[in-house]
Design a protein around this motif. Structure first.
Motif, short mmCIF file in Angstrom:
data_model
loop_
_atom_site.label_atom_id
_atom_site.label_comp_id
_atom_site.label_asym_id
_atom_site.label_seq_id
_atom_site.Cartn_x
_atom_site.Cartn_y
_atom_site.Cartn_z
N LYS A 71 15.59 24.76 12.55
CA LYS A 71 16.90 24.35 13.03
C LYS A 71 16.74 23.13 13.94
O LYS A 71 15.85 23.09 14.77
CB LYS A 71 17.56 25.51 13.78
N PRO A 72 17.57 22.13 13.78
CA PRO A 72 17.37 20.88 14.51
C PRO A 72 17.60 21.02 16.01
O PRO A 72 18.33 21.87 16.45
CB PRO A 72 18.41 19.95 13.89
N ALA A 73 16.94 20.14 16.74
CA ALA A 73 17.09 20.11 18.20
C ALA A 73 17.91 18.90 18.59
O ALA A 73 17.40 17.94 19.15
CB ALA A 73 15.71 20.07 18.85
N ASN A 74 19.19 18.93 18.22
CA ASN A 74 20.13 17.88 18.62
C ASN A 74 19.75 16.48 18.16
O ASN A 74 20.00 15.51 18.86
CB ASN A 74 20.34 17.88 20.13
N THR A 75 19.14 16.35 16.97
CA THR A 75 18.90 15.03 16.40
C THR A 75 19.73 14.90 15.14
O THR A 75 19.85 15.84 14.36
CB THR A 75 17.41 14.81 16.05
N LEU A 76 20.32 13.76 14.96
CA LEU A 76 21.17 13.55 13.81
C LEU A 76 20.40 13.67 12.49
O LEU A 76 20.84 14.39 11.59
CB LEU A 76 21.88 12.21 13.92
N PRO A 77 19.23 13.02 12.34
CA PRO A 77 18.50 13.21 11.08
C PRO A 77 18.11 14.68 10.87
O PRO A 77 18.23 15.20 9.76
CB PRO A 77 17.25 12.34 11.25
N GLY A 78 17.66 15.34 11.90
CA GLY A 78 17.28 16.74 11.77
C GLY A 78 18.44 17.62 11.39
O GLY A 78 18.32 18.51 10.53
N ILE B 236 14.92 14.69 -3.54
CA ILE B 236 14.41 13.91 -2.41
C ILE B 236 15.62 13.64 -1.53
O ILE B 236 16.65 13.16 -2.00
CB ILE B 236 13.74 12.60 -2.87
N LEU B 237 15.48 13.95 -0.25
CA LEU B 237 16.57 13.84 0.71
C LEU B 237 16.18 12.84 1.79
O LEU B 237 15.10 12.96 2.38
CB LEU B 237 16.83 15.22 1.32
N SER B 238 17.04 11.86 2.02
CA SER B 238 16.72 10.81 2.98
C SER B 238 17.90 10.60 3.92
O SER B 238 19.04 10.93 3.59
CB SER B 238 16.40 9.52 2.22
N PHE B 239 17.61 10.02 5.08
CA PHE B 239 18.63 9.74 6.09
C PHE B 239 18.45 8.33 6.63
O PHE B 239 17.33 7.87 6.86
CB PHE B 239 18.52 10.73 7.25
N THR B 240 19.58 7.65 6.85
CA THR B 240 19.57 6.37 7.53
C THR B 240 20.91 6.19 8.24
O THR B 240 21.90 6.80 7.87
CB THR B 240 19.34 5.19 6.57
N SER C 107 6.95 15.76 3.59
CA SER C 107 7.32 14.39 3.95
C SER C 107 7.15 13.49 2.74
O SER C 107 6.28 13.71 1.91
CB SER C 107 6.41 13.85 5.06
N TRP C 108 7.99 12.49 2.64
CA TRP C 108 7.85 11.51 1.57
C TRP C 108 7.05 10.34 2.11
O TRP C 108 7.35 9.82 3.18
CB TRP C 108 9.22 11.06 1.08
N PRO C 109 6.03 9.88 1.38
CA PRO C 109 5.10 8.89 1.93
C PRO C 109 5.55 7.43 1.89
O PRO C 109 4.73 6.55 1.79
CB PRO C 109 3.86 9.09 1.06
N GLY C 110 6.81 7.15 1.96
CA GLY C 110 7.23 5.76 2.05
C GLY C 110 7.90 5.26 0.80
O GLY C 110 8.90 5.78 0.38
N GLY C 111 7.33 4.22 0.20
CA GLY C 111 7.91 3.64 -0.99
C GLY C 111 9.16 2.83 -0.71
O GLY C 111 10.02 2.65 -1.57
N GLY C 112 9.30 2.35 0.53
CA GLY C 112 10.46 1.55 0.88
C GLY C 112 11.68 2.34 1.30
O GLY C 112 12.72 1.77 1.59
N MET C 113 11.56 3.66 1.33
CA MET C 113 12.68 4.50 1.78
C MET C 113 12.65 4.62 3.30
O MET C 113 11.62 4.38 3.92
CB MET C 113 12.59 5.89 1.13
N PRO C 114 13.75 5.05 3.91
CA PRO C 114 13.76 5.24 5.36
C PRO C 114 12.70 6.26 5.79
O PRO C 114 12.28 7.11 4.99
CB PRO C 114 15.17 5.78 5.64
N ALA C 115 12.30 6.19 7.04
CA ALA C 115 11.26 7.08 7.56
C ALA C 115 11.66 8.55 7.48
O ALA C 115 10.82 9.42 7.31
CB ALA C 115 10.91 6.70 9.00
N ASP C 116 12.95 8.84 7.62
CA ASP C 116 13.44 10.22 7.57
C ASP C 116 13.71 10.65 6.14
O ASP C 116 14.84 10.94 5.76
CB ASP C 116 14.70 10.36 8.43
N THR C 117 12.67 10.66 5.32
CA THR C 117 12.77 11.05 3.92
C THR C 117 11.84 12.22 3.66
O THR C 117 10.68 12.19 4.05
CB THR C 117 12.42 9.87 2.99
N LEU D 99 20.64 9.97 -0.44
CA LEU D 99 20.50 9.22 0.81
C LEU D 99 21.77 9.45 1.63
O LEU D 99 22.86 9.07 1.23
CB LEU D 99 20.31 7.73 0.54
N LEU D 100 21.61 10.10 2.78
CA LEU D 100 22.72 10.36 3.68
C LEU D 100 22.80 9.23 4.70
O LEU D 100 21.78 8.82 5.26
CB LEU D 100 22.52 11.69 4.41
#
Length: 174
Positions: free
Chosen positions: A6-13, A51-55, A32-42, A79-80
């Motif tokens: 459960k997230p600790a008050n972080t929007l991506p979480g 695959i779920l990503s946030f930006t 975790s997704w290892p990159g590939g040009g996607m946002p860090a929160d992937t 991508l959210l």
């Protein structure tokens, strides 16, 4: 592998948790997704084939990456997009490429999170048209949205935003 708690008050979480809870029966482990040009929160949810990503960057940034990743991996990519604003509601939109199941990739943009009265979570268009139901089987394209009027749509978006706000700012009860 990282634990999805459960997230600790972080929007991506909060967004990852909120959507992953619909897609997975067991929320204990994601990858975790290892990159590939996607946002860090992937992250990848292998059991849901998503695959779920946030930006918080506005569209169309990352749309081509979402499409390419979905095509290359033959998996659905969501991508959210959300940034905290001084308004009353969390403005969450999603860009999605459905590419699982060996079908031709299908892109949808600027979808909103919608919580139906039956408790199912959807990604819905601005008005009427195709929508995506999120469930333990993954992301499912439906040709008809889960509402009959724009007032019902607005109510579902508000329900979803309220649930997200409760994850971000849990009330303190004794």
């Amino acid at each position: 592998m990282i634990p999805l708690l459960k997230p600790a008050n972080t929007l991506p979480g909060a967004l990852h948790y909120y959507v992953a809870a619909e897609l997975l029966k067991n929320l204990s482990i994601i990858t975790s997704w290892p990159g590939g040009g996607m946002p860090a929160d992937t992250v990848i949810l292998p059991a849901a084939r998503v695959i779920l990503s946030f930006t918080c960057v506005t569209g169309p940034m990352f749309r081509n990456k979402v499409h390419d990743l979905a095509c290359d991996s033959a998996i659905d990519v969501i991508l959210l997009r959300c940034c905290l604003t001084p308004g009353d509601i969390l403005p969450v939109t999603a860009d999605v490429t459905l590419a699982g199941g060996g079908l031709a990739p299908f892109d949808m943009h600027d979808l909103s999170l919608y919580r139906h009265l039956d408790r199912k979570l959807w990604l819905v268009p601005e008005a009427f048209g195709g929508a995506i139901r999120l469930g333990h089987g993954g992301a499912e394209l439906c040709l008809v949205p889960p509402y009959e009027t724009l007032v019902e749509r607005a109510d579902g978006i508000y329900r979803s935003a309220s649930e997200l706000a409760a994850l971000l700012y849990p009330s303190k009860t004794n």
